[in-house]
Every structure is written in structure tokens, then in C-alpha cells.
Design a protein around this motif. Structure first.
Motif, mmCIF file in Angstrom:
data_model
loop_
_atom_site.group_PDB
_atom_site.id
_atom_site.type_symbol
_atom_site.label_atom_id
_atom_site.label_comp_id
_atom_site.label_asym_id
_atom_site.label_seq_id
_atom_site.Cartn_x
_atom_site.Cartn_y
_atom_site.Cartn_z
ATOM 1 N N UNK A 1 2.556 2.153 13.823
ATOM 2 C CA UNK A 1 2.745 1.739 15.215
ATOM 3 C C UNK A 1 2.847 0.219 15.300
ATOM 4 N N UNK A 2 3.819 -0.246 16.071
ATOM 5 C CA UNK A 2 4.056 -1.689 16.193
ATOM 6 C C UNK A 2 3.849 -2.109 17.641
ATOM 7 N N UNK A 3 2.920 -3.054 17.896
ATOM 8 C CA UNK A 3 2.779 -3.587 19.255
ATOM 9 C C UNK A 3 3.999 -4.453 19.588
ATOM 10 N N UNK A 4 4.838 -3.957 20.444
ATOM 11 C CA UNK A 4 6.151 -4.571 20.661
ATOM 12 C C UNK A 4 6.054 -5.998 21.195
ATOM 13 N N UNK A 5 5.135 -6.245 22.131
ATOM 14 C CA UNK A 5 5.025 -7.599 22.698
ATOM 15 C C UNK A 5 4.672 -8.616 21.621
ATOM 16 N N UNK B 1 0.831 -1.208 0.000
ATOM 17 C CA UNK B 1 0.000 0.000 0.000
ATOM 18 C C UNK B 1 0.869 1.264 0.000
ATOM 19 N N UNK B 2 0.402 2.341 -0.667
ATOM 20 C CA UNK B 2 1.167 3.588 -0.675
ATOM 21 C C UNK B 2 1.388 4.177 0.724
ATOM 22 N N UNK B 3 0.457 3.928 1.639
ATOM 23 C CA UNK B 3 0.583 4.425 3.011
ATOM 24 C C UNK B 3 0.446 3.250 3.983
ATOM 25 N N UNK B 4 1.491 2.448 4.128
ATOM 26 C CA UNK B 4 1.397 1.226 4.937
ATOM 27 C C UNK B 4 1.222 1.528 6.425
ATOM 28 N N UNK B 5 0.357 0.709 7.094
ATOM 29 C CA UNK B 5 0.161 0.885 8.542
ATOM 30 C C UNK B 5 0.588 -0.340 9.348
ATOM 31 N N UNK B 6 0.797 -1.486 8.670
ATOM 32 C CA UNK B 6 1.301 -2.737 9.259
ATOM 33 C C UNK B 6 0.301 -3.439 10.187
ATOM 34 N N UNK B 7 -0.867 -2.865 10.424
ATOM 35 C CA UNK B 7 -1.800 -3.459 11.390
ATOM 36 C C UNK B 7 -2.195 -4.880 10.985
ATOM 37 N N UNK B 8 -2.742 -5.029 9.787
ATOM 38 C CA UNK B 8 -3.163 -6.348 9.332
ATOM 39 C C UNK B 8 -1.963 -7.279 9.191
ATOM 40 N N UNK B 9 -0.869 -6.751 8.699
ATOM 41 C CA UNK B 9 0.341 -7.572 8.511
ATOM 42 C C UNK B 9 0.763 -8.242 9.808
ATOM 43 N N UNK B 10 0.788 -7.484 10.895
ATOM 44 C CA UNK B 10 1.199 -8.026 12.192
ATOM 45 C C UNK B 10 0.204 -9.048 12.727
ATOM 46 N N UNK B 11 -1.046 -8.900 12.362
ATOM 47 C CA UNK B 11 -2.083 -9.818 12.850
ATOM 48 C C UNK B 11 -2.068 -11.160 12.132
ATOM 49 N N UNK B 12 -1.602 -11.187 10.862
ATOM 50 C CA UNK B 12 -1.744 -12.421 10.079
ATOM 51 C C UNK B 12 -0.410 -13.083 9.719
ATOM 52 N N UNK B 13 0.721 -12.496 10.110
ATOM 53 C CA UNK B 13 1.992 -13.168 9.855
ATOM 54 C C UNK B 13 2.184 -14.270 10.899
#
Length: 378
Positions: A306-310, A275-287
């Protein structure tokens, strides 16, 4: 110390003659180009001097240039600040060799009329990054990227570029549909390789625009499975299935996270955020645990994810930023894939515009109408 007056006079006369010939060249050689007039303003089609190849440059007669979302960031001043007025953008270029400057070494033994790609990445070829195969991170390249900064781009009938940026195009490949190799395919290919994509791995591709759709074709050619495409435009998802996606998920109509985890209970080996403006939310949930997220969407310097560190630490996720491609490594490999039919650039190009409609092309890009569009110049 003695001076040879005659030789000095001859030198001055030759220099004046060269200058005179160059001025005449500029007067007599004009081309059509789409010129930057100012931030958020339409590009202007006008006649400008045809570039004169100097030093190690090759003059290219442009067949087509791609309409890339990064251009919008560029026009809006989100990547490198305001562009200089009169600059020519367009960094996804295919065309034909027209003329060689005097210092061109020509290792590919190119001739006038040969089809070529132009890389927007112009590595120096000798620094530690170039020497270690990471020429996309060459520091010298940061100040001279074709159609982005320092070197006028391909939204014109001709472009003159350093020969290190010129890559031969297979004779079987149509230059009018090949310009996306020089950005969309190159970017996607380097990203997948950076994430160690191999046959049998699963991949989720978020965003089915030009780069995402190229990634789908490439993932299919590389033997990844399943290939899950996610977008908010149904027509793009239908095209994704045609290009090789095994599953297509509409993020507006469905719960993307739930749908992906129905298909891949443990998550995906690779998630590619295009995506042109990546937010990583879905990526972190499904990797999956131990999986990789690779990001190529630039988004401008104000875009923050924003990345949930835990979650990031506990799942052992590898997060990869991937810039462009390695022109002397990745582009020849992509030309080989296209020549063998493993990728089909014509399938990616859904719209072809004449130069006079270039602003309409960018407006349609904003609306999500294209997969990849090109402007035909010659």
C-alpha cells in the motif's frame, strides 16, 4: 515429379541411426540431480538422463548453484503456478563448458573446460526489448527461464542451455563461488543502475540476505556513501559491515526510521527494497524528496504493497521495479568487477552444501542462516 528411392532410403537409415545413437546416449549417460516432486515437498536426489545439447545449446558441467529465496516462491507455486513434476530448479549457475551442439555460433570462442556463468534470463536477442538494451523484459524469455520455467536448471551435474545464456567467466574467478553473480549480484547491480546510483549518493538497503549483501558490496564499489543496511538478524548486519556497509540497523531492536533519519536528516537518495515480501512502508518513510525506491523482492502475485498517495506525490518519489539483469551487458561488467577485486564473491558465500543436503540448505534459508549458500555439484 520423380523420386530418388536410393536417397530416400539413405535418409531414413541415417535418421534411424541418429535416433538409435540418441537412445543409447540417454541410456548410457546419467547424472545426479535434485528433482521437483510436488509443491511443498522436499526435492529428491535421483539419477536422470544427462541432457543432450541440441540446436544452439551448450552443455555445461555444473560447478555450483546458488540457494535463492526465489526458489522457495517457485517451489510453493507462488510465481508461475505449480511446477511440472520432474523439473529441475536452480537458476544461479556457474560451471565449465562440456560440449557444443551443431548450431552454436560461439562468439566468445569458448572451448571445452572454459569457466562460464549461466544466465537464467534467456533473451531472444532480436525483439524490440533486446534491441533497446532491455533484454530482461524479452517476451520470449517469459516462457523459458533456466531453472524457473521451460528449461531445466542447475541443481544437477549438467545443464544444457541456449548459448545466448552462457557468459565467459574470468580465469581468476573460482566457479565454485561465482554462481551468485548470475542472480544475486546481477539483480542488485541492475537495480542500483536503474536507480541511477552514482558516487556520493546515499543508499539504504532493506534486507541483508544474498541480494542485499551483494548490493552492499556493489554500492561500496560504486562509491555510494553512506551505505545503511537494515535487517532483523544481527549476524547478517555484522556481515553487512564487513561487506562495506557504513551503518547497520537492527529493525527489531531499534526504530529503523528514526535511526536512518539521524544519519540522513533529509532521507536517502536511494532506498533499495530487497526483502522477499516487500511492503515499502519503511522505504517511503526514509527516502528523500526527489529520491528513488527500487524493488526486486518478488513476493508472489498475492503480495500487495500500500502506498500513501499524498506522501508519494508530495515528495516526488520515483518508484522502480527491477527484474533480474541484462545478461549480455550486466554479467560481463560484473565479471570484470570480480576479476579486478572490486567485489569478492567468496565473502558473500557463507555456506557450501553437498547435493544430498540440498533440502537442509533450503530449510536453513528459511531460518535466515545464510547470506548466500551454494551447492557444489562437480
Amino acid at each position: 515429379m520423380t523420386y530418388n528411392l536410393n536417397s530416400n532410403v539413405i535418409y531414413i537409415k541415417v535418421t534411424v541411426l541418429k535416433l538409435h545413437l540418441y537412445i543409447q546416449y540417454l541410456k548410457n549417460n546419467r547424472m545426479k540431480a535434485a528433482v521437483f516432486k510436488g509443491m511443498n515437498l522436499p526435492l529428491e536426489i535421483r539419477e536422470v538422463p544427462t541432457p543432450f545439447p541440441r540446436g544452439d545449446e551448450i552443455l555445461i558441467r555444473v560447478a555450483s548453484t546458488g540457494i535463492c529465496h526465489s526458489d522457495l516462491h517457485l517451489i510453493n507455486g507462488e510465481l508461475i503456478g505449480p511446477l511440472p513434476e520432474g523439473f529441475i530448479i536452480g537458476h544461479e549457475i556457474a560451471g565449465w563448458v562440456e560440449e557444443f551442439a551443431s548450431n552454436v555460433k560461439n562468439p566468445y570462442e569458448l572451448r571445452k573446460g572454459d569457466p562460464v556463468l549461466v544466465s537464467w534470463i534467456v533473451p531472444c536477442g532480436i525483439c524490440k526489448y533486446c534491441a533497446s538494451g532491455k533484454e530482461n523484459y524479452c517476451k520470449q524469455n517469459a516462457s523459458k527461464m533456466v531453472g524457473i520455467i521451460g528449461i531445466n536448471g542447475g541443481h544437477a551435474e549438467y545443464v544444457s542451455v541456449p548459448e545466448i545464456a552462457v557468459i565467459p567467466l574470468g580465469k581468476k574467478i573460482d566457479p565454485y563461488y561465482s554462481s551468485p553473480i548470475a542472480c544475486a549480484y546481477g539483480t542488485a547491480y541492475n537495480a542500483l543502475k536503474s536507480a541511477k546510483a552514482t558516487s556520493g549518493k546515499s543508499v539504504v538497503i532493506i534486507g541483508a540476505g544474498g541480494v542485499g549483501s551483494a548490493a552492499i558490496q556493489l554500492a561500496n564499489a560504486m562509491g555510494l556513501n553512506p551505505i545503511i543496511a537494515v535487517d532483523i538478524i544481527q549476524s547478517k548486519l555484522e556481515k553487512a559491515k564487513e561487506l562495506g556497509a557504513t551503518h547497520a540497523i537492527n529493525a527489531l531492536a531499534d526504530d529503523s526510521r528514526a535511526k536512518i533519519l539521524e544519519i540522513l536528516e533529509e532521507g536517502a537518495d536511494i532506498v533499495y527494497e530487497t526483502k522477499p515480501n516487500p511492503d515499502l512502508k519503511l522505504s517511503l518513510e526514509v527516502v528523500k524528496a526527489g529520491g528513488s525506491i527500487v524493488v526486486t523482492g518478488l513476493g508472489g502475485f498475492t503480495n500487495i504493497a500500500e502506498i500513501p498517495i499524498t506522501l508519494f506525490v508530495s515528495k516526488g518519489i520515483t518508484l522502480i521495479g527491477s527484474l533480474g539483469y541484462r545478461p549480455r551487458i550486466d554479467l560481463p561488467e560484473l565479471v570484470s568487477l570480480a576479476s579486478s577485486g572490486k567485489i569478492d564473491t567468496k565473502k558473500l558465500v557463507t555456506h557450501v552444501y553437498e547435493p544430498e543436503r540440498i533440502n537442509e540448505a533450503y530449510e536453513n534459508l528459511k531460518k535466515g542462516i545464510h547470506i548466500r549458500a551454494v551447492v557444489k555439484w562437480n
